[in-house]
Design an enzyme around this catalytic site. Structure first.
Site, PDB file in Angstrom:
ATOM      1  N   CYS A 135      66.418  88.641 -31.371  1.00 38.84           N
ATOM      2  CA  CYS A 135      66.034  88.436 -32.986  1.00 38.84           C
ATOM      3  C   CYS A 135      66.539  89.763 -33.691  1.00 38.84           C
ATOM      4  O   CYS A 135      67.097  89.696 -34.816  1.00 38.84           O
ATOM      5  CB  CYS A 135      64.540  88.711 -33.025  1.00 38.84           C
ATOM      6  SG  CYS A 135      63.621  89.492 -31.889  1.00 38.84           S
ATOM      7  N   HIS A 248      60.660  91.399 -38.691  1.00 38.94           N
ATOM      8  CA  HIS A 248      61.098  92.714 -38.276  1.00 38.94           C
ATOM      9  C   HIS A 248      61.743  93.558 -39.355  1.00 38.94           C
ATOM     10  O   HIS A 248      62.023  92.518 -40.686  1.00 38.94           O
ATOM     11  CB  HIS A 248      62.104  92.493 -37.274  1.00 38.94           C
ATOM     12  CG  HIS A 248      61.900  92.073 -36.061  1.00 38.94           C
ATOM     13  ND1 HIS A 248      60.458  92.113 -35.604  1.00 38.94           N
ATOM     14  CD2 HIS A 248      62.486  91.663 -34.854  1.00 38.94           C
ATOM     15  CE1 HIS A 248      60.454  91.814 -33.867  1.00 38.94           C
ATOM     16  NE2 HIS A 248      61.977  91.480 -33.845  1.00 38.94           N
TER      17      HIS A 248
HETATM   18  C1  2RA Z   1      60.884  91.588 -29.213  1.00 41.58           C
HETATM   19  N1  2RA Z   1      63.143  91.083 -29.417  1.00 41.58           N
HETATM   20  O1  2RA Z   1      60.912  91.682 -30.564  1.00 41.58           O
HETATM   21  C2  2RA Z   1      61.958  90.923 -28.775  1.00 41.58           C
HETATM   22  C3  2RA Z   1      61.529  89.425 -28.711  1.00 41.58           C
HETATM   23  N2  2RA Z   1      62.386  88.732 -28.200  1.00 41.58           N
HETATM   24  O2  2RA Z   1      60.215  92.305 -28.800  1.00 41.58           O
END
Ligand code: 2RA
Length: 340
Positions: A135, A248
């Site tokens: 991600c 994010h």
């Molecule tokens: C996280 N990228 O955010 C990882 C999830 N696949 O922990």
């Protein structure tokens, strides 16, 4: 006469988002198989007005399946991804199991669609595996790649501020629980991360490697090089877990081979697919995780010349994207659409 789709890990946060995205985008499936572990088998779920019974995931689950969307952890993908492909399915795997395999395309449809090669559903003689990038890689590269295509990134420094959703639905629940407990003056329940998460932040929970980087940071380094097909680009990253639910945020510093001024960069980003520019300095209004949550597009702002670089050879940008959607489920369904 559309494809038969299997959703593997259907009860998880990404599994549920697979269904949401398939519905939002009117994916033309003929039928869907809802697959999960024995623990969830037998449970019922309704989707698009139809009742489904969740089936226990087994090799036979993939007989007659055209597209298998996997998000049930790396071990399930390693064990059953190849089995599904052998039985003729094209697997789109959200785990990290096969991302760095030379023979497995690692695809962000708006960024490197050509990596898909000629894999299609119609007329295929066998199955295949296609890997969904991590991600934080997807969100970063959705904004960095259009700039890279214009001025060639030679070095990228990424600091991520990663949401609870990346650690799964249980982590989101624990963040909410801890927040209530702390506000109520109670000792916070720490089962997922073994430390307080609410009103706190910490280095990403992925294992730390001998070089001092954690696995999440090395994914950004390695996946960027594979997706850009550039083994020389210098990438470094620091990944942090922050008390945000499902989107994010990433601060990205880019050093270019050719000069790229911030105004041109902003125009490039405004024209980039899957990207919106939120960059209002007068109002101090820039991307936020809340604003991109549950949305398809990645938002970019704070576009500015890197004053530590000469002659416009550097830019700083700030990117936010929904981790469950574009960071996982949407990207995978967009790959599935390219197979049609
Ligand atoms: C996280 N990228 O955010 C990882 C999830 N696949 O922990």
């Amino acid at each position: 006469d559309g494809p038969t789709v299997a959703v593997v890990g259907v009860t998880g946060a990404v599994g549920q988002e697979f269904l949401q995205v398939l519905s939002d985008r009117d994916f033309p499936y003929r039928s869907i198989r809802m697959l999960a572990s024995r623990r969830s088998a037998g449970r019922h779920l309704s989707f698009e007005g139809r009742e489904y019974t969740i089936e226990e995931l087994r090799p036979e689950s993939f007989d007659g399946v055209d597209v298998a969307l996997f998000s049930a952890g790396g071990s399930v993908s390693r064990e059953l991804g190849p089995v599904a492909a052998e039985r003729g399915a094209v697997v789109v795997d959200n785990s990290s199991a096969f991302r760095m395999d030379p023979g497995v395309p690692l695809v962000i449809p708006e960024v490197n669609p050509d990596a898909m090669g000629h894999i299609r559903l119609k007329g295929r003689s066998k199955g295949a595996i296609i890997a969904n990038p991590n991600c934080s890689t997807i969100i970063c590269l959705m904004a960095a790649t259009p700039l890279h295509r214009r001025a060639k990134v030679v070095r990228m420094v990424v600091s991520t501020y990663q949401a609870a959703s990346g650690a799964g639905a249980a982590a989101m629940e624990e963040l909410e629980l801890q927040t209530r407990e702390v506000l109520d003056g109670k000792r916070p329940t720490c089962k997922i991360f073994k430390q307080q998460y609410a009103f706190n932040l910490f280095s990403h929970n992925a294992p730390v490697l001998p070089n001092g980087y954690n696995e999440e940071e090395m994914k950004l380094v390695k996946e960027t090089r594979k997706i850009w097909n550039d083994m020389d680009v210098k990438v470094t990253a620091t990944c942090i877990r922050v008390p945000v639910m499902r989107a994010h945020a990433e601060s990205v510093n880019l050093q270019f081979e050719k000069p790229l001024d911030e105004e041109t960069a902003r125009e490039i980003l405004k024209g980039a697919p899957g990207v919106v520019v939120i960059d209002d300095r007068a109002a101090n209004r820039f991307p936020t995780p809340l604003e991109v949550s549950n949305k398809d597009d990645v938002a970019v702002g704070r576009v500015r010349q890197d004053l530590s670089q000469d002659d416009n050879h550097g830019l700083d940008i700030f990117v936010c994207g929904d981790q469950i959607r574009k960071g996982a489920a949407l990207n995978a369904v967009q790959i599935a659409e390219m197979l049609l």
